[in-house]
Design an enzyme around this catalytic site. Structure first.
Site, mmCIF file in Angstrom:
data_model
loop_
_atom_site.group_PDB
_atom_site.id
_atom_site.type_symbol
_atom_site.label_atom_id
_atom_site.label_comp_id
_atom_site.label_asym_id
_atom_site.label_seq_id
_atom_site.Cartn_x
_atom_site.Cartn_y
_atom_site.Cartn_z
ATOM 1 N N ARG A 39 0.829 -1.208 0.000
ATOM 2 C CA ARG A 39 0.000 0.000 0.000
ATOM 3 C C ARG A 39 0.862 1.256 0.000
ATOM 4 O O ARG A 39 0.585 2.225 -0.706
ATOM 5 C CB ARG A 39 -0.912 -0.014 1.228
ATOM 6 C CG ARG A 39 -1.811 1.216 1.335
ATOM 7 C CD ARG A 39 -2.600 1.232 2.632
ATOM 8 N NE ARG A 39 -3.556 0.143 2.703
ATOM 9 C CZ ARG A 39 -3.569 -0.789 3.654
ATOM 10 N NH1 ARG A 39 -2.637 -0.793 4.599
ATOM 11 N NH2 ARG A 39 -4.492 -1.715 3.665
ATOM 12 N N TYR A 153 -9.074 -12.224 12.380
ATOM 13 C CA TYR A 153 -7.734 -12.666 11.984
ATOM 14 C C TYR A 153 -7.635 -14.183 12.019
ATOM 15 O O TYR A 153 -7.124 -14.805 11.081
ATOM 16 C CB TYR A 153 -6.713 -12.031 12.927
ATOM 17 C CG TYR A 153 -5.271 -12.314 12.592
ATOM 18 C CD1 TYR A 153 -4.653 -11.686 11.516
ATOM 19 C CD2 TYR A 153 -4.511 -13.175 13.378
ATOM 20 C CE1 TYR A 153 -3.317 -11.923 11.215
ATOM 21 C CE2 TYR A 153 -3.173 -13.420 13.090
ATOM 22 C CZ TYR A 153 -2.581 -12.788 12.014
ATOM 23 O OH TYR A 153 -1.256 -13.035 11.730
#
Length: 258
Positions: A39, A153
């Site tokens: 990113r 997660y």
């Protein structure tokens, strides 16, 4: 040992720091061409070190939660190099989305940690079939042990292991191998941020390290990278559908040994 990876093109998501950064660097040392999807732009020192090892190494800015960006970045990789030999699905974060967070937060965690593993495989597989390449999914010991207060997660990491087996079956006739590496306690920038939330971070680190049977220490990112890069290489030519724990025995060895 020469892993026979020279000029092989490998995409590494989250490949600019931590475990992903170590994988990118090890690939470059093996004369492969790492293509870092991240990113944010990598640290300049990291890019310099990567370029010293492999001048053709490349960084592409990609928001992995944006399907179109995943598609376009893979297409750009093919346009630049003309081939793709490997995919390392690595990016993600233990975001602490537990049972109290609610459905929307849980789904958002799956987007951060799981959905892009599928998206990247979807766009890479046609090219991996052409080269009889390999996929390595970086999972986590939380997939098999749980942790508490991190449902999103853990669900993502468990699904990554299931997909490793599913894709290994689906792609076997095309010679594409798919394996997973499962770390436990690895010192990365994200791990340091988590440790910093404790009242006495150093004491917490010592407490955790003392529970690792082999050497009473954390696994290093380089140790994860060594296993991942081996799995990408022809040296692992008959290995597929495997989950490899690289954790100093943390997950499976009897804690009474410690």
């Amino acid at each position: 040992m020469d892993l026979n990876l020279q000029d092989k093109v490998v995409i590494v998501t989250g490949g600019a720091s931590g475990i992903g950064g170590a994988i990118s660097m090890r690939l470059a040392e093996e004369r492969a061409i790492p293509v870092v999807f991240a990113r944010h732009a990598p640290d300049g020192a990291f890019l310099d070190a990567l370029a010293q090892r492999q001048p053709r190494a490349t960084y592409l800015p990609v928001e992995l939660q944006d399907d179109a960006q995943c598609r376009d970045a893979v297409a750009q990789t093919i346009a630049t190099f003309g081939r793709l030999d490997g995919l390392v699905n690595n990016a993600g974060v233990n975001d602490g989305i537990g049972l109290d967070a609610g459905r929307d937060a849980f789904v958002a965690s799956l987007e951060r940690n799981l959905i892009h593993y599928y998206a990247m495989a979807h766009y890479c597989v046609p090219h991996l079939k052409a080269t009889r390449g390999a996929i390595v999914n970086i999972s986590s010991k939380t997939a098999v042990t749980g942790q508490g207060n991190t449902s999103g997660y853990c669900a993502s990491k468990g699904a990554q292991l299931a997909l490793t087996r599913e894709w290994a079956v689906a792609l076997r006739e095309h010679g594409v191998r798919v394996n997973a590496v499962i770390p436990a306690e690895v010192m990365t920038p994200l791990y340091r941020n988590w440790i910093a939330t404790f009242e006495d971070p150093e004491a917490k680190l010592a407490e955790i390290a003392a529970k690792v049977p082999l050497g009473r220490r954390f696994t290093t990112p380089d140790e994860i990278a060594d296993t991942a890069v081996f799995l990408l290489s022809p040296r692992a030519s008959h290995t597929t559908g495997e989950w490899l724990f690289v954790d100093g025995g943390y997950t499976h060895l009897d804690r009474a040994l410690v």
